[in-house]
Scaffold this motif. Sequence first.
Motif, short mmCIF file in Angstrom:
data_model
loop_
_atom_site.label_atom_id
_atom_site.label_comp_id
_atom_site.label_asym_id
_atom_site.label_seq_id
_atom_site.Cartn_x
_atom_site.Cartn_y
_atom_site.Cartn_z
N VAL A 101 -9.14 -3.45 8.71
CA VAL A 101 -8.69 -2.40 7.80
C VAL A 101 -7.59 -1.54 8.42
O VAL A 101 -6.59 -1.22 7.75
N ALA A 102 -7.77 -1.16 9.67
CA ALA A 102 -6.82 -0.22 10.29
C ALA A 102 -5.37 -0.71 10.23
O ALA A 102 -4.48 0.06 9.83
N PRO A 103 -5.07 -1.96 10.62
CA PRO A 103 -3.66 -2.39 10.58
C PRO A 103 -3.04 -2.32 9.18
O PRO A 103 -1.84 -2.09 9.04
N LEU A 104 -3.88 -2.52 8.14
CA LEU A 104 -3.35 -2.50 6.78
C LEU A 104 -2.98 -1.08 6.33
O LEU A 104 -2.08 -0.91 5.50
N LEU A 105 -3.66 -0.08 6.86
CA LEU A 105 -3.49 1.29 6.37
C LEU A 105 -2.54 2.13 7.21
O LEU A 105 -2.08 3.18 6.75
N LEU A 106 -2.23 1.68 8.42
CA LEU A 106 -1.46 2.54 9.33
C LEU A 106 -0.06 2.87 8.81
O LEU A 106 0.44 3.97 9.03
N SER A 107 0.57 1.93 8.12
CA SER A 107 1.90 2.21 7.58
C SER A 107 1.85 3.35 6.57
O SER A 107 2.69 4.27 6.59
N ALA A 108 0.86 3.33 5.68
CA ALA A 108 0.71 4.40 4.70
C ALA A 108 0.33 5.71 5.37
O ALA A 108 0.77 6.79 4.96
N VAL A 109 -0.48 5.63 6.41
CA VAL A 109 -0.87 6.83 7.16
C VAL A 109 0.35 7.53 7.72
O VAL A 109 0.53 8.75 7.56
N ARG A 110 1.22 6.76 8.34
CA ARG A 110 2.43 7.36 8.93
C ARG A 110 3.39 7.83 7.84
O ARG A 110 4.05 8.87 7.99
N GLU A 111 3.48 7.09 6.75
CA GLU A 111 4.37 7.45 5.65
C GLU A 111 3.98 8.80 5.05
O GLU A 111 4.84 9.60 4.65
N GLU B 208 -1.17 12.68 -2.75
CA GLU B 208 -1.10 13.62 -1.64
C GLU B 208 -1.94 13.07 -0.48
O GLU B 208 -2.85 12.25 -0.70
N PRO B 209 -1.67 13.54 0.75
CA PRO B 209 -2.46 13.05 1.89
C PRO B 209 -3.96 13.20 1.69
O PRO B 209 -4.73 12.29 2.03
N TRP B 210 -4.40 14.33 1.12
CA TRP B 210 -5.84 14.53 0.97
C TRP B 210 -6.44 13.54 -0.04
O TRP B 210 -7.58 13.09 0.13
N ILE C 43 0.84 -1.20 0.00
CA ILE C 43 0.00 0.00 0.00
C ILE C 43 0.87 1.24 0.00
O ILE C 43 0.60 2.21 -0.72
N VAL C 44 1.94 1.22 0.81
CA VAL C 44 2.86 2.36 0.85
C VAL C 44 3.50 2.57 -0.52
O VAL C 44 3.62 3.71 -1.01
N GLY D 175 2.60 11.22 6.67
CA GLY D 175 2.65 12.27 7.68
C GLY D 175 1.30 12.60 8.29
O GLY D 175 1.13 13.65 8.91
N ILE D 176 0.32 11.70 8.13
CA ILE D 176 -1.00 11.90 8.73
C ILE D 176 -0.94 11.44 10.18
O ILE D 176 -0.44 10.35 10.48
N ASP D 177 -1.42 12.28 11.08
CA ASP D 177 -1.40 11.92 12.50
C ASP D 177 -2.28 10.70 12.73
O ASP D 177 -3.46 10.69 12.35
N PRO D 178 -1.75 9.61 13.33
CA PRO D 178 -2.56 8.41 13.53
C PRO D 178 -3.76 8.63 14.45
O PRO D 178 -4.76 7.93 14.35
N VAL D 179 -3.66 9.63 15.36
CA VAL D 179 -4.82 9.96 16.20
C VAL D 179 -5.93 10.56 15.34
O VAL D 179 -7.10 10.20 15.46
N HIS D 180 -5.54 11.48 14.46
CA HIS D 180 -6.51 12.06 13.53
C HIS D 180 -7.14 10.97 12.66
O HIS D 180 -8.37 10.95 12.46
#
Length: 421
Positions: free
Chosen positions: A338-348, A310-312, A300-301, A350-355
């Motif tokens: 779903v969440a575990p699969l996407l978290l790496s891309a979220v952090r990559e 872009e993040p948006w 995914i990353v 620069g999206i705040d994981p709390v957000h």
Amino acid sequence: MAVFLIVALFVLLVLGVPVAFALGTVGLATILLFDVTSLTQLAQSQFSGLDSFVLLAIPFFILAGNIMVEARMAPQLFDLMRCVTRPIRGGDAVGATLSAALFGAMTGSSVASAAALGRIVIPELDRAGYPRRFSGGLLAAGGTLGIMIPPSIVFVIYGAIAQVSVTDMFKAGILPGTLVTLLLIGVTLVLVHRNGWGERGAFSPTSALRALGRAGPALLMPTIVLGGIYGGIFTPTEAAAISALYGLFIAAFVYRTVGLAALAVIFARSARMTASILFIVAQALFIGLLATLAGIPAGIVEAVGAFDLEPWMFLLIVNLALLVLGCFLDGVTILTVVAPLLLSAVRELGIDPVHFGIILTLNIEIAAITPPIGMNLFVISGISGTRPEEVIRGVVPFVGIMLLALVLVTYLPWISLAFLD
């Protein structure tokens, strides 16, 4: 292996296999077919994943929520909110939404909030002349506030999966929960005035004070729990234990609605719910390990980088995918798979994981009132005797306004992060 994992899991879930069994079956089949890890490593990973102080909050919050439901505290909250909102046309309906927000803050559960309030509020709205379609849709949507307004079991599970502070998740849920509540009230007032439903009443200080006296002990619970967490007095897990003890005290000695016989039922129900949730979490950790070994998060990353998203753009794609999945999967499945699969891309990106956790939670709220399997729709239909299609018709305006809330929360991160240090 990655294709097999995704396709097999999707097929079993669509066929209606219970989430935990679908996850476990696919995971074991993957190990046997592809020999990617050992059963020993599987057991160790599941044990270490569940051996978490944070996850101890789940049984206590479930117990506290069941106590609140069994103690029949919903009527007191609704009476208080109705006294406050009586001078407004449609005050009964507005009071129902506010009651859902408050009761959700005490139970942390969407279904429990919808069920407990629906039994009390829908007959009252019937007597006030509101159509059953509207009241059913309102209570189905209002019940979803239980998983956004802290303390929330969803936040605890997400915190454990994403390795983020549960306290930060609770803080992040304050403004989004308030925003969704206000938007639901806004839609309610528009519908009331457009259709001429409801009447104004006179505000009675005496009745309001009497209602406050009855509801006061229940209202103290979220105040004590959240005040203690935000004040640094105790951790979310300790707060969960305190909420269960406090709920037990006021149910047994203040409202006197829970006796020894009821306690046995409450503890048994809480144990079953806890076992069910933790069984799903254990299997989700198993699938998360296999997905990592299969390279799905890394893939995914790489896809995000290859398409130069872009993040948006990424968040738009994720929201659209989650809205579709929410039509077919329940919230726990979305959260744990779903969440575990996407978290790496979220952090990559620069999206705040709390957000991101707040965005995910709002999608789960919408999934609870989205046909064909939205849980709250069928809960309200069952307890009110209303046809499911009528509840679905009534919930449409509320789904629309929650989609607006999703856009605002997604692209205005400060709504989620304003109270974080």
